[in-house]
Structure formats: C-alpha cells, structure tokens
Scaffold this motif. Structure first.
Motif, PDB file in Angstrom:
ATOM      1  N   VAL A 163       0.793  -1.229   0.000  1.00  0.00           N
ATOM      2  CA  VAL A 163       0.000   0.000   0.000  1.00  0.00           C
ATOM      3  C   VAL A 163       0.826   1.280   0.000  1.00  0.00           C
ATOM      4  CG1 VAL A 163      -1.896  -1.182   1.149  1.00  0.00           C
ATOM      5  CG2 VAL A 163      -0.217   0.073   2.538  1.00  0.00           C
ATOM      6  N   GLY A 164       2.160   1.170   0.055  1.00  0.00           N
ATOM      7  CA  GLY A 164       2.960   2.390   0.129  1.00  0.00           C
ATOM      8  C   GLY A 164       2.650   3.156   1.395  1.00  0.00           C
ATOM      9  N   PHE A 204       0.392  -4.836   3.182  1.00  0.00           N
ATOM     10  CA  PHE A 204       1.779  -4.669   3.607  1.00  0.00           C
ATOM     11  C   PHE A 204       2.134  -3.184   3.578  1.00  0.00           C
ATOM     12  CE2 PHE A 204       1.437  -9.034   2.328  1.00  0.00           C
ATOM     13  CZ  PHE A 204       2.243  -9.713   3.230  1.00  0.00           C
ATOM     14  N   MET A 205       2.533  -2.674   4.739  1.00  0.00           N
ATOM     15  CA  MET A 205       2.861  -1.254   4.887  1.00  0.00           C
ATOM     16  C   MET A 205       4.278  -0.976   4.404  1.00  0.00           C
ATOM     17  SD  MET A 205      -0.006  -0.654   6.354  1.00  0.00           S
ATOM     18  CE  MET A 205      -0.892  -2.192   6.072  1.00  0.00           C
ATOM     19  N   CYS A 206       4.481   0.236   3.911  1.00  0.00           N
ATOM     20  CA  CYS A 206       5.829   0.687   3.557  1.00  0.00           C
ATOM     21  C   CYS A 206       6.576   1.208   4.786  1.00  0.00           C
ATOM     22  CB  CYS A 206       5.733   1.784   2.498  1.00  0.00           C
ATOM     23  SG  CYS A 206       7.308   2.509   2.015  1.00  0.00           S
ATOM     24  N   HIS A 207       5.825   1.625   5.805  1.00  0.00           N
ATOM     25  CA  HIS A 207       6.435   2.170   7.014  1.00  0.00           C
ATOM     26  C   HIS A 207       5.727   1.651   8.246  1.00  0.00           C
ATOM     27  CE1 HIS A 207       8.937   5.156   4.962  1.00  0.00           C
ATOM     28  NE2 HIS A 207       7.886   5.465   4.216  1.00  0.00           N
ATOM     29  N   ASP A 208       6.465   1.620   9.342  1.00  0.00           N
ATOM     30  CA  ASP A 208       5.827   1.494  10.642  1.00  0.00           C
ATOM     31  C   ASP A 208       6.564   2.372  11.638  1.00  0.00           C
ATOM     32  OD1 ASP A 208       3.871   0.567  12.437  1.00  0.00           O
ATOM     33  OD2 ASP A 208       5.311  -0.841  13.305  1.00  0.00           O
ATOM     34  N   TYR A 209       5.793   3.146  12.374  1.00  0.00           N
ATOM     35  CA  TYR A 209       6.305   3.994  13.448  1.00  0.00           C
ATOM     36  C   TYR A 209       5.600   3.535  14.721  1.00  0.00           C
ATOM     37  CZ  TYR A 209       7.175   6.656   9.180  1.00  0.00           C
ATOM     38  OH  TYR A 209       7.543   7.032   7.911  1.00  0.00           O
ATOM     39  N   PRO A 210       6.074   2.436  15.309  1.00  0.00           N
ATOM     40  CA  PRO A 210       5.295   1.782  16.363  1.00  0.00           C
ATOM     41  C   PRO A 210       5.141   2.644  17.607  1.00  0.00           C
ATOM     42  CG  PRO A 210       7.486   0.812  16.168  1.00  0.00           C
ATOM     43  CD  PRO A 210       7.326   1.724  15.008  1.00  0.00           C
ATOM     44  N   PRO A 211       3.908   2.741  18.122  1.00  0.00           N
ATOM     45  CA  PRO A 211       3.715   3.391  19.415  1.00  0.00           C
ATOM     46  C   PRO A 211       4.426   2.597  20.511  1.00  0.00           C
ATOM     47  CG  PRO A 211       1.622   3.019  18.265  1.00  0.00           C
ATOM     48  CD  PRO A 211       2.667   2.230  17.552  1.00  0.00           C
TER      49      PRO A 211
END
Length: 289
Positions: A163-164, A204-211
């Motif tokens: 999904v970018g 499928f994500m291009c990024h993750d900024y996990p809390p």
C-alpha cells in the motif's frame, strides 16, 4: 504458495521506519523488490548500502531472480537504493506514470539542471491505473492511490497488497497530505478503494512507526483496518477524515530527509549528475518550503 498467496519477506530499516518487501513464489522463482532504502547520513552526506545488502543477501539465499524493482511513490523520508540493487541483481525499475507530475513540481522547487527530464524516462517502466504485469508466475495489478502524493500507487499481487504510504498499521493511521500535490480528500478515497477489497486481503505497509508498547509490524488485513484504523475505519466519513488530517498535518515537522530524498527519488534513485570534480551535490532551497 499459490498464485493467489505469494510469499513476502520484509526488511525493516529502523532509522527511517521503512520496510522493503521482497515478493516471490518460493525458492528459485522470480521476485519483485518494493520500496528499497539507500542508507544516507545527513550529517556527512555519505551513502552506504547496509539495508540494501540485507535485501541482496535474502534474494541470493533464496536463489531468486529479480524481475522488478518497484516504487510505490517518490518517497520523502528515505532515498531509494533501486540503481544499486539493479547493478547487483538486475530487474527493471518501475513506478506509476503520475511521477511526471511530481517531477515537474520538484524540478521547479529545486531549480534542477535544464537537462532534467520530466517525462518519467529515468524509470524503465511507468504503470497506468489497473495495469497488469507479471512477476514470473505471479500476476500483479497496479492501483492508483493518490493523496499522500499525486503519484502514489499500490501493487496487488494475489491476496497481498503493497500500500505504500496510503495506510499505516491501524494504531498509526494514515500518511500526511501536506506535501506538494497532496490531497486529503483523495487519500480518503484511495484508502477506501483498498478497504473495499476482500476482508482477508493482506496489506503490507511501507512504514511502521510503532507506538510505545509494541515492536515494528507491517502486515495486517483489510478487516483489521476497517475495524481499527484510527483515521479511516468504517464509520468515519470523508469530511471527518479531511478535517482531522488537515488539522494534524499542520502540526507536523518536515521529514528529516525530504530535501535529499525527493531530489534522488524523482531520478529513480540516481544521484544528481557529477560536477567537474567528480562529486554529486544535493541542493538545499532556502526559504522555499
């Protein structure tokens, strides 16, 4: 594995929060690499290949043949390693054909050299909406998903969609829309286009900024997003989303790597032409953004 359920391996870059995906049909098959990362130190201006070399090691370990090096958009938070991967592994570099709109905007912002082409020809393939192409035995479909940028695309390969930056994990939400050409209304509609797919579709994500409280994660389902995405879950209207997104974007700082990233990524990951001393230089426009 079947044509409808490809294997996907993700390589996470914790510095930029980016996930590079390798999608394939099993050992010895063809593959595509999606959203690669070139390591860049903004303090020294030095580039390295730590992250890309992890991708290369996986491809070689599984005896995969790279047919495509795909970009979901011209990223503003990391540099693409596409040319390096192509030199090491082969494959064709591709992106959605609306990259030409992004090139035009940023050519003017950076006042790039007169020879810079705004026709997308830096990439070896420009995809149209709904275009279908092959990755060996796998069939892939291109989906326009503008909003974060006007050139964003997603790639649907069997039951997997890459999904970018259109969607993040449900507890993170969606991408910002305040870059040149961004549009919160368009992003909402793009998100809903993805969320209209079957509930068990893997995203499928291009990024993750996990809390705080969880580690990096980059895959969920359409059902997960429709139930729990904090920005675009079922029941949130377009008007509510746009109001939230506009208010939130006004509080965000510019990405650390936006200025070097965009200049490189609109060139399909190539550095600017070397000057007469053999060195490439990036431009920093003062008081322009």
């Amino acid at each position: 594995m079947s044509d409808s359920h490809p294997y996907v391996h993700g390589v996470y870059d914790k510095i930029t929060g980016t996930v590079t995906h390798i999608v394939h049909a099993g050992r010895g098959s063809a593959c595509a690499i999606i959203d690669s990362v070139l390591d860049y130190d903004p303090k020294s201006g030095r580039t390295t290949h730590r992250h890309a070399d992890e991708v290369i090691a996986f491809v070689r370990d599984y005896d995969l043949t790279v047919e495509w090096i795909l970009e979901t958009h011209a990223h503003a938070d990391h540099l693409s390693a596409a040319p390096y991967l192509k030199r090491q592994l082969g494959g064709r570099i591709a992106i959605g054909d609306n990259i030409r709109r992004v090139q035009k905007v940023f050519r003017d912002i950076f006042n790039l050299e007169p020879e810079f082409r705004m026709d997308g020809s830096q990439f070896e393939r420009l995809f149209a909406d709904d275009e279908v192409f092959r990755i060996g035995e796998l069939e892939a479909q291109v989906m326009y998903v503008p909003g974060h940028t006007p050139a964003c695309v997603a790639y649907r390969i069997g039951d997997a969609v890459f999904v970018g930056d259109t969607l993040f994990m449900p507890d993170v939400g969606t991408a910002r829309c305040d870059f040149p050409g961004g549009d919160a209304h368009a992003l909402y509609r793009s998100a809903r286009r993805i969320l209209s797919l079957p509930p068990d579709t893997r995203l499928f994500m291009c990024h993750d900024y996990p809390p705080s409280g969880r580690g990096p994660s980059w895959v969920c389902t359409v059902a997960d997003q429709r139930e729990g995405n904090i920005h675009v879950r079922d029941g949130i209207s377009e008007e509510e989303f746009v109001a939230m997104r506009t208010k939130r974007d006004a509080t965000l700082e510019m990405p650390v790597l936006i200025l070097p990233s965009v200049q490189v990524n609109i060139r399909a990951g190539s550095l600017p032409p070397s000057e007469d001393n053999g060195v490439s230089y990036l431009k920093i426009p003062l008081n322009a953004l």
